[in-house]
Design an enzyme around this catalytic site. Structure first.
Site, PDB file in Angstrom:
ATOM      1  N   GLU A  48      72.422 -14.069 -70.571  1.00  0.00           N
ATOM      2  CA  GLU A  48      71.567 -13.013 -71.146  1.00  0.00           C
ATOM      3  C   GLU A  48      72.379 -11.751 -71.415  1.00  0.00           C
ATOM      4  OE1 GLU A  48      68.060 -12.409 -71.958  1.00  0.00           O
ATOM      5  OE2 GLU A  48      68.326 -14.546 -72.237  1.00  0.00           O
ATOM      6  N   SER A  75      74.829 -13.948 -65.935  1.00  0.00           N
ATOM      7  CA  SER A  75      73.955 -14.670 -66.873  1.00  0.00           C
ATOM      8  C   SER A  75      74.386 -14.515 -68.322  1.00  0.00           C
ATOM      9  CB  SER A  75      72.525 -14.130 -66.722  1.00  0.00           C
ATOM     10  OG  SER A  75      71.733 -14.557 -67.791  1.00  0.00           O
ATOM     11  N   TYR A 102      66.392  -6.931 -67.422  1.00  0.00           N
ATOM     12  CA  TYR A 102      67.047  -7.977 -66.626  1.00  0.00           C
ATOM     13  C   TYR A 102      68.529  -8.073 -67.001  1.00  0.00           C
ATOM     14  CZ  TYR A 102      68.562 -12.730 -65.413  1.00  0.00           C
ATOM     15  OH  TYR A 102      69.271 -13.805 -64.939  1.00  0.00           O
TER      16      TYR A 102
HETATM   17  P1  NAP Z   1      64.704 -18.446 -59.353  1.00  0.00           P
HETATM   18  O1  NAP Z   1      64.275 -19.871 -59.285  1.00  0.00           O
HETATM   19  O2  NAP Z   1      63.829 -17.437 -59.983  1.00  0.00           O
HETATM   20  O3  NAP Z   1      65.032 -17.989 -57.846  1.00  0.00           O
HETATM   21  C1  NAP Z   1      65.207 -16.639 -57.522  1.00  0.00           C
HETATM   22  C2  NAP Z   1      65.391 -16.523 -56.020  1.00  0.00           C
HETATM   23  O4  NAP Z   1      65.574 -15.144 -55.680  1.00  0.00           O
HETATM   24  C3  NAP Z   1      64.184 -17.010 -55.203  1.00  0.00           C
HETATM   25  O5  NAP Z   1      64.654 -17.650 -54.042  1.00  0.00           O
HETATM   26  C4  NAP Z   1      63.490 -15.706 -54.849  1.00  0.00           C
HETATM   27  O6  NAP Z   1      62.702 -15.775 -53.673  1.00  0.00           O
HETATM   28  C5  NAP Z   1      64.704 -14.823 -54.598  1.00  0.00           C
HETATM   29  N1  NAP Z   1      64.381 -13.391 -54.631  1.00  0.00           N
HETATM   30  C6  NAP Z   1      63.810 -12.700 -55.638  1.00  0.00           C
HETATM   31  N2  NAP Z   1      63.679 -11.401 -55.302  1.00  0.00           N
HETATM   32  C7  NAP Z   1      64.180 -11.278 -54.044  1.00  0.00           C
HETATM   33  C8  NAP Z   1      64.330 -10.194 -53.147  1.00  0.00           C
HETATM   34  N3  NAP Z   1      63.919  -8.962 -53.465  1.00  0.00           N
HETATM   35  N4  NAP Z   1      64.886 -10.419 -51.939  1.00  0.00           N
HETATM   36  C9  NAP Z   1      65.294 -11.659 -51.594  1.00  0.00           C
HETATM   37  N5  NAP Z   1      65.185 -12.735 -52.396  1.00  0.00           N
HETATM   38  C10 NAP Z   1      64.632 -12.549 -53.613  1.00  0.00           C
HETATM   39  O7  NAP Z   1      66.132 -18.328 -60.090  1.00  0.00           O
HETATM   40  P2  NAP Z   1      67.208 -19.480 -60.434  1.00  0.00           P
HETATM   41  O8  NAP Z   1      66.863 -20.078 -61.745  1.00  0.00           O
HETATM   42  O9  NAP Z   1      67.414 -20.338 -59.250  1.00  0.00           O
HETATM   43  O10 NAP Z   1      68.492 -18.590 -60.697  1.00  0.00           O
HETATM   44  C11 NAP Z   1      69.359 -18.212 -59.623  1.00  0.00           C
HETATM   45  C12 NAP Z   1      70.157 -16.983 -60.048  1.00  0.00           C
HETATM   46  O11 NAP Z   1      70.930 -17.283 -61.211  1.00  0.00           O
HETATM   47  C13 NAP Z   1      69.324 -15.766 -60.408  1.00  0.00           C
HETATM   48  O12 NAP Z   1      70.060 -14.622 -60.018  1.00  0.00           O
HETATM   49  C14 NAP Z   1      69.230 -15.824 -61.919  1.00  0.00           C
HETATM   50  O13 NAP Z   1      69.023 -14.534 -62.441  1.00  0.00           O
HETATM   51  C15 NAP Z   1      70.617 -16.376 -62.257  1.00  0.00           C
HETATM   52  N6  NAP Z   1      70.707 -17.144 -63.490  1.00  0.00           N
HETATM   53  C16 NAP Z   1      69.858 -18.179 -63.711  1.00  0.00           C
HETATM   54  C17 NAP Z   1      70.012 -18.933 -64.862  1.00  0.00           C
HETATM   55  C18 NAP Z   1      69.109 -20.094 -65.146  1.00  0.00           C
HETATM   56  O14 NAP Z   1      69.102 -20.551 -66.304  1.00  0.00           O
HETATM   57  N7  NAP Z   1      68.402 -20.636 -64.162  1.00  0.00           N
HETATM   58  C19 NAP Z   1      71.056 -18.643 -65.762  1.00  0.00           C
HETATM   59  C20 NAP Z   1      71.914 -17.583 -65.466  1.00  0.00           C
HETATM   60  C21 NAP Z   1      71.761 -16.857 -64.316  1.00  0.00           C
HETATM   61  P3  NAP Z   1      61.137 -16.241 -53.733  1.00  0.00           P
HETATM   62  O15 NAP Z   1      61.171 -17.748 -53.701  1.00  0.00           O
HETATM   63  O16 NAP Z   1      60.589 -15.614 -52.526  1.00  0.00           O
HETATM   64  O17 NAP Z   1      60.585 -15.712 -55.032  1.00  0.00           O
HETATM   65  O1  G4F Z   2      62.731 -19.875 -70.486  1.00  0.00           O
HETATM   66  P1  G4F Z   2      62.927 -18.437 -70.768  1.00  0.00           P
HETATM   67  O2  G4F Z   2      61.989 -17.481 -70.136  1.00  0.00           O
HETATM   68  O3  G4F Z   2      64.440 -18.123 -70.371  1.00  0.00           O
HETATM   69  P2  G4F Z   2      65.437 -16.926 -70.772  1.00  0.00           P
HETATM   70  O4  G4F Z   2      64.714 -15.728 -71.234  1.00  0.00           O
HETATM   71  O5  G4F Z   2      66.467 -17.497 -71.687  1.00  0.00           O
HETATM   72  O6  G4F Z   2      66.075 -16.569 -69.353  1.00  0.00           O
HETATM   73  C1  G4F Z   2      66.534 -17.589 -68.484  1.00  0.00           C
HETATM   74  O7  G4F Z   2      67.878 -17.897 -68.776  1.00  0.00           O
HETATM   75  C2  G4F Z   2      68.802 -16.819 -68.538  1.00  0.00           C
HETATM   76  C3  G4F Z   2      70.180 -17.315 -68.946  1.00  0.00           C
HETATM   77  O8  G4F Z   2      70.423 -17.027 -70.303  1.00  0.00           O
HETATM   78  C4  G4F Z   2      68.746 -16.449 -67.089  1.00  0.00           C
HETATM   79  F1  G4F Z   2      69.644 -15.464 -66.840  1.00  0.00           F
HETATM   80  C5  G4F Z   2      67.345 -15.979 -66.731  1.00  0.00           C
HETATM   81  O9  G4F Z   2      67.299 -15.698 -65.341  1.00  0.00           O
HETATM   82  C6  G4F Z   2      66.364 -17.103 -67.043  1.00  0.00           C
HETATM   83  O10 G4F Z   2      66.636 -18.163 -66.158  1.00  0.00           O
HETATM   84  O11 G4F Z   2      62.880 -18.175 -72.344  1.00  0.00           O
HETATM   85  C7  G4F Z   2      63.707 -18.908 -73.241  1.00  0.00           C
HETATM   86  C8  G4F Z   2      63.282 -18.589 -74.667  1.00  0.00           C
HETATM   87  C9  G4F Z   2      63.158 -17.084 -74.954  1.00  0.00           C
HETATM   88  O12 G4F Z   2      63.755 -16.800 -76.197  1.00  0.00           O
HETATM   89  C10 G4F Z   2      61.660 -16.847 -75.038  1.00  0.00           C
HETATM   90  O13 G4F Z   2      61.276 -15.780 -75.909  1.00  0.00           O
HETATM   91  O14 G4F Z   2      61.969 -19.134 -74.888  1.00  0.00           O
HETATM   92  C11 G4F Z   2      61.186 -18.185 -75.565  1.00  0.00           C
HETATM   93  N1  G4F Z   2      59.770 -18.458 -75.296  1.00  0.00           N
HETATM   94  C12 G4F Z   2      58.842 -18.767 -76.240  1.00  0.00           C
HETATM   95  N2  G4F Z   2      57.631 -18.897 -75.675  1.00  0.00           N
HETATM   96  C13 G4F Z   2      59.159 -18.376 -74.105  1.00  0.00           C
HETATM   97  C14 G4F Z   2      57.812 -18.670 -74.342  1.00  0.00           C
HETATM   98  N3  G4F Z   2      59.638 -18.110 -72.871  1.00  0.00           N
HETATM   99  C15 G4F Z   2      58.740 -18.145 -71.834  1.00  0.00           C
HETATM  100  N4  G4F Z   2      59.182 -17.901 -70.578  1.00  0.00           N
HETATM  101  N5  G4F Z   2      57.391 -18.404 -72.016  1.00  0.00           N
HETATM  102  C16 G4F Z   2      56.878 -18.670 -73.254  1.00  0.00           C
HETATM  103  O15 G4F Z   2      55.695 -18.910 -73.404  1.00  0.00           O
END
Ligand code: NAP
Ligand code: G4F
Length: 341
Positions: free
Chosen positions: A134, A132, A155
């Site tokens: 992050e 990520s 995280y």
């Molecule tokens: P998400 O929608 O939160 O999905 C997370 C998945 O992990 C869900 O299927 C969840 O199952 C499963 N999970 C959580 N805890 C588990 C456990 N203990 N055992 C088995 N399964 C578990 O995340 P996403 O946005 O698709 O992201 C996919 C991956 O990419 C994650 O690793 C995230 O950290 C990483 N990532 C995401 C972003 C982004 O912007 N989306 C960017 C960079 C990296 P349930 O449905 O049961 O909760």
């Molecule tokens: O949507 P966010 O919660 O995403 P964040 O923290 O960037 O993390 C996501 O992206 C990562 C990749 O860089 C992934 F690795 C991670 O798993 C996840 O998918 O927050 C985005 C921004 C933050 O700066 C947060 O402080 O939005 C700001 N924010 C402001 N108000 C909020 C809110 N975020 C959330 N979730 N909820 C609020 O009310």
């Protein structure tokens, strides 16, 4: 050529659902790890349901949890995948401050459990780690594969650990393991507590008169928001290369939370400033201020380039919310997909 077999952890999540769709369309047999819960968690993949009693069903689900290493090993033995996409994680940054230990054991050590299962079984499979942006934390943008990490949350610390253990298993044991360092990617399937979905959903609800205010935290944070279906294609491309390597996947553009509010609310003809209220509960003890990815290596080596940029993404997400008729969720035509137990 024999059918390729993929295992996806996190198949019920945003990315897992798009990846499963894409791999099925490419002819793969897809196995998904899902955790048992008292209610169904498969809404994002219900449309992919295939009756597991049919011998030619290409989607199969298995119960398992990242905390359970022996189960993961047994499943790998049973499934014999060619490609493992490890997407499962406690993926919410704010929640990781409340649950740092749980986040470490799933998001961090979960990767070790999978890699160790691959090492112990000796399977010649390829491994994708969902790293990520992050991990860059407060390092100045633009961030690339050579930018140092400075994680700012439990995280992000867990993801840095998982990144390095992936590289370690590649270097120590020759496992074909890659890190995809993905910047934020969103879609109508994004979890409802992430900021983009929260904003798009509120804009539609306020426009329909179902809600008056939206409570948010820091509006100044800047992110590089891309479109999730395009990002799962990059994951697949990474596992098709002959030499395993790590890649940034991003759009190279930067917008603030404030900008995202403007895009979504303007799309429904509203002024967001009249509807947004500050709530300190959504602040993080340490914030990541500015993420912008340099994905030139992915473009050069993988031929990957994003098409959807943040303003269009905001429109896609808001339109999807507008299309949701409240209270009209019909039961899925097919039974919800469940593992065979
Ligand atoms: P998400 O929608 O939160 O999905 C997370 C998945 O992990 C869900 O299927 C969840 O199952 C499963 N999970 C959580 N805890 C588990 C456990 N203990 N055992 C088995 N399964 C578990 O995340 P996403 O946005 O698709 O992201 C996919 C991956 O990419 C994650 O690793 C995230 O950290 C990483 N990532 C995401 C972003 C982004 O912007 N989306 C960017 C960079 C990296 P349930 O449905 O049961 O909760
Ligand atoms: O949507 P966010 O919660 O995403 P964040 O923290 O960037 O993390 C996501 O992206 C990562 C990749 O860089 C992934 F690795 C991670 O798993 C996840 O998918 O927050 C985005 C921004 C933050 O700066 C947060 O402080 O939005 C700001 N924010 C402001 N108000 C909020 C809110 N975020 C959330 N979730 N909820 C609020 O009310």
């Amino acid at each position: 050529m024999s059918r390729r077999i993929a295992l996806i952890t996190g198949i019920t999540g945003q990315d897992g659902s798009y990846l499963a769709e894409m791999l099925l369309s490419k002819g793969y047999a897809v196995h998904g790890l899902i955790r048992r819960s008292s209610t169904f968690s498969t809404t994002r993949i219900d449309h992919l349901y295939q009756d597991p009693h049919e011998p030619d069903a290409r989607l199969r689900l298995h119960y398992g949890d990242l905390a359970d290493g022996s189960r993961i090993t047994t499943l790998l033995e049973q499934i014999q995948p060619d490609e493992v996409y490890h997407l499962a994680a406690q993926s919410h940054v704010r929640v990781s401050f409340d649950e740092p230990e749980f986040t470490g054991t799933t998001t961090g050590l979960g990767t070790t459990r999978l890699l160790e299962a691959i090492r112990m079984t000796g399977l010649p499979c390829r491994f994708y780690q969902a790293s990520s942006s992050e991990m860059y934390g407060i390092t100045a943008p633009p961030q690339s594969e050579t930018t140092p990490f400075h994680p700012r949350s439990p995280y992000a610390c867990a993801k840095v650990y998982a990144y390095w253990i992936t590289r370690n298993y590649r270097e120590a044991y020759g496992i074909h393991a890659v890190n995809g360092i993905l910047f934020n990617h969103e879609s109508p399937r994004r979890g409802e507590t992430f900021v983009t979905r929260k904003i798009a959903r509120a804009a539609a609800r306020i426009a329909r008169g179902e809600q008056q205010y939206l409570h948010l935290g820091n509006l100044e944070a800047r992110r590089d928001w891309g479109y999730a279906p395009e990002y799962v294609d990059a994951m697949w491309r990474m596992l098709q290369t002959d030499t395993p390597d790590d890649y940034v996947v991003a759009t190279g553009t930067s917008y603030s939370v404030r900008d995202f509010l403007t895009f979504c609310f303007a799309h429904v003809g509203l002024d967001w400033e009249r509807h947004v209220r500050f709530d300190e509960r959504y602040l993080r003890p340490s914030e990541v201020p500015d993420l912008v990815g340099d994905a030139s290596k992915a473009e050069r080596d993988l031929g990957w380039k994003p098409a959807v940029l943040t303003p269009e993404l905001a429109r896609i997400m808001t339109d999807a919310e507008l299309a949701e008729v409240p209270g009209a969720r019909t039961p899925a035509a097919a039974p919800a997909p469940q593992p065979q137990v």
